[in-house]
Design an enzyme around this catalytic site. Structure first.
Site, PDB file in Angstrom:
ATOM      1  N   ARG A   1       3.212  29.461 -20.604  1.00  0.00           N
ATOM      2  CA  ARG A   1       2.105  28.492 -20.589  1.00  0.00           C
ATOM      3  C   ARG A   1       1.861  27.974 -22.005  1.00  0.00           C
ATOM      4  NH1 ARG A   1      -1.851  28.461 -17.009  1.00  0.00           N
ATOM      5  NH2 ARG A   1      -2.025  26.319 -17.726  1.00  0.00           N
TER       6      ARG A   1
ATOM      7  N   ASP B   1       0.262  32.283  -4.951  1.00  0.00           N
ATOM      8  CA  ASP B   1      -0.981  32.058  -5.693  1.00  0.00           C
ATOM      9  C   ASP B   1      -2.096  32.717  -4.873  1.00  0.00           C
ATOM     10  OD1 ASP B   1      -3.002  31.071  -7.340  1.00  0.00           O
ATOM     11  OD2 ASP B   1      -2.796  28.984  -6.698  1.00  0.00           O
TER      12      ASP B   1
ATOM     13  N   ARG C   1     -10.549  21.208 -17.698  1.00  0.00           N
ATOM     14  CA  ARG C   1     -10.386  22.025 -16.482  1.00  0.00           C
ATOM     15  C   ARG C   1     -11.684  21.933 -15.688  1.00  0.00           C
ATOM     16  NH1 ARG C   1      -8.522  28.127 -15.138  1.00  0.00           N
ATOM     17  NH2 ARG C   1      -6.543  27.078 -15.466  1.00  0.00           N
TER      18      ARG C   1
ATOM     19  N   CYS D   1       1.212  32.267 -10.693  1.00  0.00           N
ATOM     20  CA  CYS D   1       0.542  31.590 -11.814  1.00  0.00           C
ATOM     21  C   CYS D   1      -0.494  32.494 -12.474  1.00  0.00           C
ATOM     22  CB  CYS D   1      -0.092  30.294 -11.336  1.00  0.00           C
ATOM     23  SG  CYS D   1      -1.221  30.528  -9.946  1.00  0.00           S
TER      24      CYS D   1
ATOM     25  N   GLN E   1       0.704  24.115 -15.500  1.00  0.00           N
ATOM     26  CA  GLN E   1       1.237  25.349 -14.910  1.00  0.00           C
ATOM     27  C   GLN E   1       2.695  25.160 -14.504  1.00  0.00           C
ATOM     28  OE1 GLN E   1      -0.399  28.483 -14.280  1.00  0.00           O
ATOM     29  NE2 GLN E   1       1.739  29.008 -13.947  1.00  0.00           N
TER      30      GLN E   1
ATOM     31  N   HIS F   1      -2.404  21.112 -10.925  1.00  0.00           N
ATOM     32  CA  HIS F   1      -2.336  22.012 -12.089  1.00  0.00           C
ATOM     33  C   HIS F   1      -0.998  21.754 -12.818  1.00  0.00           C
ATOM     34  CE1 HIS F   1      -3.322  25.184 -14.694  1.00  0.00           C
ATOM     35  NE2 HIS F   1      -3.191  26.240 -13.919  1.00  0.00           N
TER      36      HIS F   1
HETATM   37  N1   CP Z   1      -2.666  30.228 -14.440  1.00  0.00           N
HETATM   38  C1   CP Z   1      -3.848  29.855 -14.957  1.00  0.00           C
HETATM   39  O1   CP Z   1      -4.200  28.668 -15.026  1.00  0.00           O
HETATM   40  O2   CP Z   1      -4.586  30.891 -15.419  1.00  0.00           O
HETATM   41  P1   CP Z   1      -6.080  30.808 -15.964  1.00  0.00           P
HETATM   42  O3   CP Z   1      -6.962  30.459 -14.801  1.00  0.00           O
HETATM   43  O4   CP Z   1      -6.358  32.156 -16.545  1.00  0.00           O
HETATM   44  O5   CP Z   1      -6.136  29.716 -17.019  1.00  0.00           O
HETATM   45  N1  NVA Z   2      -5.159  27.936  -7.190  1.00  0.00           N
HETATM   46  C1  NVA Z   2      -5.784  28.720  -8.230  1.00  0.00           C
HETATM   47  C2  NVA Z   2      -4.993  28.638  -9.496  1.00  0.00           C
HETATM   48  C3  NVA Z   2      -5.517  29.468 -10.622  1.00  0.00           C
HETATM   49  C4  NVA Z   2      -4.720  29.311 -11.863  1.00  0.00           C
HETATM   50  C5  NVA Z   2      -7.210  28.261  -8.433  1.00  0.00           C
HETATM   51  O1  NVA Z   2      -7.441  27.045  -8.462  1.00  0.00           O
HETATM   52  O2  NVA Z   2      -8.090  29.099  -8.562  1.00  0.00           O
END
Ligand code: CP
Ligand code: NVA
Length: 317
Positions: free
Chosen positions: A302, A233, A108, A274, A138, A135
């Protein structure tokens, strides 16, 4: 042909066929039932999984960790200050070292190219746990949640309202194009997805003859008409916090509130997010706590879907 995802990366979802996505969702359902019936598995026995996080995470980190442990493997969390990556060592070298020790790597972070380079050099499967652009894990959880509620993905009207060009919106559009959904983005024009990317998703739909329809509009009320799913989101993604006040002005009329839910004219509509959510911004507390809201089923999913991704690519199946 039987589906075999052994040794496969998951970087964007672009390289997974609709049949492979369906297969992952089926495996996730089996693994979910297995866990609910109290069976502890050993599909990942002897497997070590690296979890690299440059950005914070609750769901993704916990989902990967629990998924690996549930099936008898070992997860190793590597935070941004714990390893040399980005400090002393380049991606190519870190990839080759981790690939000698681990059976799979989750990444990540910020730049999408990093996860592509890890995949290129590691020699083991790499899974994208979120980059600035995509993502994909997700979307698997989102689609499993849709399937659990409606029994199918095809022709589901799936409406995403808010920042129409972020990682989640991008990955949803790819997935929807593959699975034959009616995918709508409701966003201000300045946050419309890139037109070349929309073209690419339309080509994906054509290539798979999925029947998907993709629409982009700046009218949130029009967008949600007859929606089965209303999704949002955060208005500023990780790394964009400094522009939150600007985004607030741009996105105020795209908030998912009861007025927008009612505008779907569908009493069976579901709300998805999400998470994490900034309540009072992209969604009201009222919607978040309403009977329409399925975001915690989605969060649980998830784990089941990530487990499906890991066991199919490195598991002792
Ligand atoms: N939805 C999601 O990716 O959550 P986190 O940022 O907590 O991993
Ligand atoms: N679009 C958001 C998703 C978080 C799971 C971000 O990148 O922060």
């Amino acid at each position: 042909m039987p589906i075999n995802l052994h040794n496969r990366h998951l970087l964007t979802l672009k390289h997974h066929s609709p049949q492979e996505i369906d297969y992952l969702l089926n495996i996730a359902t089996d693994l979910k039932n297995k866990k609910k019936s109290g069976i502890r598995g050993n599909i990942l026995s002897g497997k070590n999984v690296a979890l690299i996080f440059e950005k914070p995470s609750t769901r993704t980190r916990c989902a990967f960790t629990v998924a690996v442990v549930d099936e008898g493997g070992h997860p190793e969390y590597l935070g941004k200050n714990d390893i040399q990556l980005g400090h002393k060592e380049d991606v190519k070298d870190t990839a080759r070292v981790l690939g000698r020790m681990f059976d799979g790597i989750q990444f990540r972070g910020f730049g999408h190219q990093v996860v592509e380079d890890l995949a290129k050099y590691a020699g083991v499967p790499v899974w994208n746990g979120l980059t600035d652009d995509y993502h994909p894990t997700q979307v698997l959880a989102d689609f499993l949640t849709v399937r659990e509620n409606f029994g199918r993905l095809k022709e589901i009207k799936f409406v995403y309202v808010g920042d129409g060009r972020n990682n989640v919106a991008n990955s949803l559009m790819i997935g929807a194009a593959k699975m034959g959904m009616h995918f709508v983005i409701g966003a201000p024009k300045s946050l419309f997805p890139d037109s070349l990317f929309v073209k690419e998703c339309n080509e994906i739909a054509d290539e798979h003859k999925s029947g998907a329809k993709i629409e982009i509009t700046d009218n949130p009320i029009e967008a949600v008409k007859n929606a089965d799913v209303i999704y949002t989101d955060v208005w500023a993604s990780m790394g964009e916090e400094a522009i939150m006040s600007e985004r607030k002005k741009m996105l105020n009329s795209y908030q998912v509130n009861m007025h927008l839910i009612d505008a779907s004219k569908n009493q069976n509509v579901i709300f998805l997010h999400c998470l994490p959510a900034v309540k009072g911004y992209e969604v009201t507390e009222e919607v978040f706590e309403s009977e329409f809201a399925k975001q915690f089923d989605q969060a649980e999913n998830r784990m089941h879907t990530i487990k499906a991704v890991i066991v199919t690519s490195i598991g002792n199946l």
